[in-house]
Motif scaffolding. Sequence first.
Motif, PDB file in Angstrom:
ATOM      1  N   SER A 257       0.786  -1.197  -0.006  1.00 47.85           N
ATOM      2  CA  SER A 257      -0.086   0.039   0.025  1.00 47.85           C
ATOM      3  C   SER A 257       0.929   1.265  -0.161  1.00 47.85           C
ATOM      4  O   SER A 257       1.993   1.190   0.321  1.00 47.85           O
TER       5      SER A 257
ATOM      6  N   GLN B 153      -8.139   0.591  -3.653  1.00 52.24           N
ATOM      7  CA  GLN B 153      -9.055   0.415  -2.318  1.00 52.24           C
ATOM      8  C   GLN B 153      -8.161   1.388  -1.303  1.00 52.24           C
ATOM      9  O   GLN B 153      -7.009   1.975  -1.372  1.00 52.24           O
ATOM     10  N   ARG B 154      -9.118   1.956  -0.467  1.00 48.78           N
ATOM     11  CA  ARG B 154      -8.481   2.897   0.467  1.00 48.78           C
ATOM     12  C   ARG B 154      -8.484   2.423   1.971  1.00 48.78           C
ATOM     13  O   ARG B 154      -9.633   1.782   2.354  1.00 48.78           O
ATOM     14  N   GLU B 155      -7.502   2.308   2.706  1.00 48.93           N
ATOM     15  CA  GLU B 155      -7.555   2.069   4.209  1.00 48.93           C
ATOM     16  C   GLU B 155      -6.940   3.071   5.111  1.00 48.93           C
ATOM     17  O   GLU B 155      -5.761   3.825   4.896  1.00 48.93           O
ATOM     18  N   GLN B 156      -7.893   3.537   6.036  1.00 50.18           N
ATOM     19  CA  GLN B 156      -7.434   4.604   7.046  1.00 50.18           C
ATOM     20  C   GLN B 156      -6.495   3.950   7.954  1.00 50.18           C
ATOM     21  O   GLN B 156      -6.839   3.220   8.666  1.00 50.18           O
ATOM     22  N   ARG B 157      -5.440   5.026   8.054  1.00 53.41           N
ATOM     23  CA  ARG B 157      -4.123   4.385   9.156  1.00 53.41           C
ATOM     24  C   ARG B 157      -4.015   5.537   9.975  1.00 53.41           C
ATOM     25  O   ARG B 157      -3.260   6.256   9.321  1.00 53.41           O
TER      26      ARG B 157
END
Length: 117
Positions: A59, A90-94
């Motif tokens: 990512s 695709q998006r993933e918040q961290r």
Amino acid sequence: MDDRRNAGPARQAAAECCPLALGPLAAADADRMAHRLKALADPTRLRILSLIAARGCESVCACELLDALDVTQPTVSHHLKKLVEAGLLQREQRGKWAHYTVERSAVAELQAFLALG
């Protein structure tokens, strides 16, 4: 059953030359493809997708794209949102930052659609 998958040998051979030889796209498929192609019609979005795809399965933090693109954070966020809405990322918040990966199935679908033999 999908007539496109059960095509005879002549239609399958034609499909190897042109993916549309199996028949016209259904309305929903045409809408989805048009949405994805429209998202890719912007040079900045093409660059973003290529930068993320170049990392393979890893990512990419949105923060890494700022220097590579030499644009502002709001501009990067806008383009990333469009690519996510089109189903290409695709998006993933961290924590504070979002991380993005390529939606492989969407890219594979585009490749198959655009393949001309």
